[in-house]
Design an enzyme around this catalytic site. Structure first.
Site, PDB file in Angstrom:
ATOM      1  N   HIS A  90       8.874   3.185   8.609  1.00 35.84           N
ATOM      2  CA  HIS A  90       8.893   2.397   9.856  1.00 35.84           C
ATOM      3  C   HIS A  90       7.526   2.716  10.488  1.00 35.84           C
ATOM      4  O   HIS A  90       7.310   4.275  10.001  1.00 35.84           O
ATOM      5  CB  HIS A  90      10.423   2.762  10.293  1.00 35.84           C
ATOM      6  CG  HIS A  90       9.778   1.892  11.960  1.00 35.84           C
ATOM      7  ND1 HIS A  90       9.674   0.132  11.731  1.00 35.84           N
ATOM      8  CD2 HIS A  90       9.764   2.197  13.282  1.00 35.84           C
ATOM      9  CE1 HIS A  90       9.952  -0.221  12.967  1.00 35.84           C
ATOM     10  NE2 HIS A  90       9.280   0.568  13.962  1.00 35.84           N
ATOM     11  N   SER A 135       0.741  -1.353  -0.333  1.00 37.41           N
ATOM     12  CA  SER A 135      -0.018   0.107  -0.318  1.00 37.41           C
ATOM     13  C   SER A 135       0.829   1.132   0.233  1.00 37.41           C
ATOM     14  O   SER A 135       0.502   2.268  -0.661  1.00 37.41           O
ATOM     15  CB  SER A 135      -1.193  -0.027   0.941  1.00 37.41           C
ATOM     16  OG  SER A 135      -0.588   0.452   2.441  1.00 37.41           O
ATOM     17  N   ASP A 179      16.176   0.459  11.567  1.00 34.51           N
ATOM     18  CA  ASP A 179      15.600   1.362  11.940  1.00 34.51           C
ATOM     19  C   ASP A 179      16.317   2.935  12.508  1.00 34.51           C
ATOM     20  O   ASP A 179      15.956   2.967  13.806  1.00 34.51           O
ATOM     21  CB  ASP A 179      14.485   0.362  12.837  1.00 34.51           C
ATOM     22  CG  ASP A 179      13.318  -0.397  12.390  1.00 34.51           C
ATOM     23  OD1 ASP A 179      13.335   0.101  10.905  1.00 34.51           O
ATOM     24  OD2 ASP A 179      13.057  -1.441  12.417  1.00 34.51           O
ATOM     25  N   GLU A 224       0.967   6.992   6.980  1.00 36.91           N
ATOM     26  CA  GLU A 224       2.099   6.717   6.103  1.00 36.91           C
ATOM     27  C   GLU A 224       2.153   6.489   4.995  1.00 36.91           C
ATOM     28  O   GLU A 224       3.401   7.377   4.118  1.00 36.91           O
ATOM     29  CB  GLU A 224       2.481   4.674   5.657  1.00 36.91           C
ATOM     30  CG  GLU A 224       2.989   4.150   7.892  1.00 36.91           C
ATOM     31  CD  GLU A 224       2.866   3.037   7.446  1.00 36.91           C
ATOM     32  OE1 GLU A 224       3.554   2.866   6.834  1.00 36.91           O
ATOM     33  OE2 GLU A 224       2.432   2.425   8.556  1.00 36.91           O
ATOM     34  N   MET A 232      10.436  -6.812   4.231  1.00 35.60           N
ATOM     35  CA  MET A 232      10.719  -7.518   5.451  1.00 35.60           C
ATOM     36  C   MET A 232      11.931  -8.254   6.296  1.00 35.60           C
ATOM     37  O   MET A 232      11.841  -9.794   5.674  1.00 35.60           O
ATOM     38  CB  MET A 232      10.083  -8.434   6.016  1.00 35.60           C
ATOM     39  CG  MET A 232       8.513  -7.287   6.636  1.00 35.60           C
ATOM     40  SD  MET A 232       8.399  -5.698   6.656  1.00 35.60           S
ATOM     41  CE  MET A 232       8.542  -6.676   8.844  1.00 35.60           C
ATOM     42  N   ASN A 274      13.511   4.016   3.758  1.00 32.28           N
ATOM     43  CA  ASN A 274      12.782   2.959   4.687  1.00 32.28           C
ATOM     44  C   ASN A 274      11.650   3.609   5.561  1.00 32.28           C
ATOM     45  O   ASN A 274      11.521   4.640   5.713  1.00 32.28           O
ATOM     46  CB  ASN A 274      13.410   2.375   5.680  1.00 32.28           C
ATOM     47  CG  ASN A 274      12.763   1.344   6.041  1.00 32.28           C
ATOM     48  OD1 ASN A 274      11.837   0.395   5.396  1.00 32.28           O
ATOM     49  ND2 ASN A 274      12.737   1.104   7.200  1.00 32.28           N
TER      50      ASN A 274
HETATM   51  C1  GAR Z   1       3.912  -0.265   6.605  1.00 30.96           C
HETATM   52  O1  GAR Z   1       2.937  -0.030   7.494  1.00 30.96           O
HETATM   53  C2  GAR Z   1       5.145  -0.337   7.109  1.00 30.96           C
HETATM   54  O2  GAR Z   1       5.427   0.719   7.591  1.00 30.96           O
HETATM   55  C3  GAR Z   1       5.798  -1.436   7.726  1.00 30.96           C
HETATM   56  O3  GAR Z   1       5.274  -2.974   7.034  1.00 30.96           O
HETATM   57  C4  GAR Z   1       3.939  -2.222   6.565  1.00 30.96           C
HETATM   58  C5  GAR Z   1       3.853  -2.604   4.758  1.00 30.96           C
HETATM   59  O4  GAR Z   1       2.126  -2.227   4.472  1.00 30.96           O
HETATM   60  N1  GAR Z   1       6.994  -1.554   7.810  1.00 30.96           N
HETATM   61  C6  GAR Z   1       7.975  -2.564   8.587  1.00 30.96           C
HETATM   62  O5  GAR Z   1       7.535  -2.676   9.377  1.00 30.96           O
HETATM   63  C7  GAR Z   1       9.460  -2.072   8.210  1.00 30.96           C
HETATM   64  N2  GAR Z   1      10.137  -3.059   9.254  1.00 30.96           N
HETATM   65  P1  GAR Z   1       2.155  -2.278   2.883  1.00 30.96           P
HETATM   66  O6  GAR Z   1       3.091  -3.395   2.539  1.00 30.96           O
HETATM   67  O7  GAR Z   1       0.941  -1.846   2.645  1.00 30.96           O
HETATM   68  O8  GAR Z   1       2.934  -0.314   2.743  1.00 30.96           O
END
Ligand code: GAR
Length: 198
Positions: free
Chosen positions: A115, A18, A151, A180, A96, A113
Site C-alpha cells: 500500500h 512495476s 489496508d 515500494e 485493485m 499487499n
Molecule cells: C502501487 O503504488 C501500489 O502500492 C498501489 O498501486 C500501485 C501499483 O503499481 N496499490 C494500491 O493502491 C492498493 N490499494 P504497479 O502496478 O506498478 O505495481
C-alpha cells in the site's frame, strides 16, 4: 544439508506491474527463498502481463466483469487457478479489487499487499495527494498481511521518505514507488523464510 524448497508465489495485478517486476527480479537471485510461478490479473489489458510473459512466467486473466456482482464466484475462479499452480504465497501488487472474507480466509497469513502510504495513515486511494494536502512531513509505503478489513493487517515492512517542500503528487509518487520496489522483495523474503508471521 539441502536448502529449503523455494516458496511458490502468485502475484496478482491490475495494471502496469512495476512491483510485480521488482519481485520477479529479486526472485532471480539463486538464494532468494521464493519463486514467482504465476502472474494473475483481473484486467485483460494489464501491462504487467506482457512483462511476466517476457520473463517466462505463466500468466492468467480472470476478468471480474464476467462474474457481475458475484464476488465469491470471481474469487472461486481465481482460487481454482491458484490451486492448479500449488501456490504457497499470494502477493497483491496493485490488485485493485476488494476481497471477501472467504478469499482472505483461504490465504490467512499467506497473502501480502503493498500500500502506498505509511499505514495506518492514508488507507484507500489517492494516498499521495492526501498526504500532501494533510501537510505530512513523512510518507512512504507498507507491506502487510491481508486481513478482511481493507489496508489493515499486521505490518511486515515499511519504508519512509521525507515530503519535500516542492513535492507534487507525481514527484512524491515516484519517490514512494522506488521505496515500494525495495521493500516488497524484502517483505516477501521474510515471509518465505518464515521470519515474519501475522
Ligand atoms: C502501487 O503504488 C501500489 O502500492 C498501489 O498501486 C500501485 C501499483 O503499481 N496499490 C494500491 O493502491 C492498493 N490499494 P504497479 O502496478 O506498478 O505495481
Amino acid at each position: 544439508m539441502s536448502a529449503a524448497p523455494r516458496k511458490r508465489v502468485a502475484v496478482l495485478i491490475s495494471g502496469r506491474g512495476s512491483n510485480m517486476t521488482a519481485l520477479i527480479e529479486a526472485a532471480k537471485a539463486p538464494d532468494y527463498p521464493a519463486e514467482i510461478v504465476l502472474v494473475m490479473s483481473n484486467v485483460p489489458e494489464a501491462g504487467g502481463l506482457a512483462t511476466a510473459q517476457a520473463n517466462g512466467i505463466a500468466t492468467c486473466v480472470v476478468d471480474h466483469r464476467a462474474f457481475g456482482k458475484d464476488r465469491e464466484a470471481f474469487e472461486h475462479a481465481m482460487q481454482d487457478v491458484l490451486a492448479t499452480y500449488h501456490i504457497d504465497i499470494v502477493c497483491l501488487a496493485g490488485f485493485m479489487r476488494l476481497l471477501t472474507p472467504w478469499f482472505v480466509g483461504q490465504w490467512q497469513g499467506r497473502m501480502l499487499n503493498i500500500h502506498p502510504a505509511l499505514l495506518p495513515a492514508f488507507k484507500g486511494l489517492d494516498t499521495h495527494a492526501r498526504a500532501l494536502a494533510a501537510g505530512a512531513t513523512q510518507h512512504g509505503a507498507t507491506v502487510h498481511f491481508v486481513v478482511p478489513e481493507m489496508d489493515a493487517g499486521p505490518i511486515i515492512v515499511q519504508g519512509a521518505v521525507d515530503v519535500l517542500p516542492d513535492d507534487t503528487e507525481a514527484t512524491l509518487a515516484a519517490r514512494v514507488l522506488a521505496v515500494e520496489h525495495r521493500i516488497y522483495p524484502e517483505a516477501l523474503r521474510r515471509v518465505a523464510e518464515d521470519r515474519s508471521k501475522p
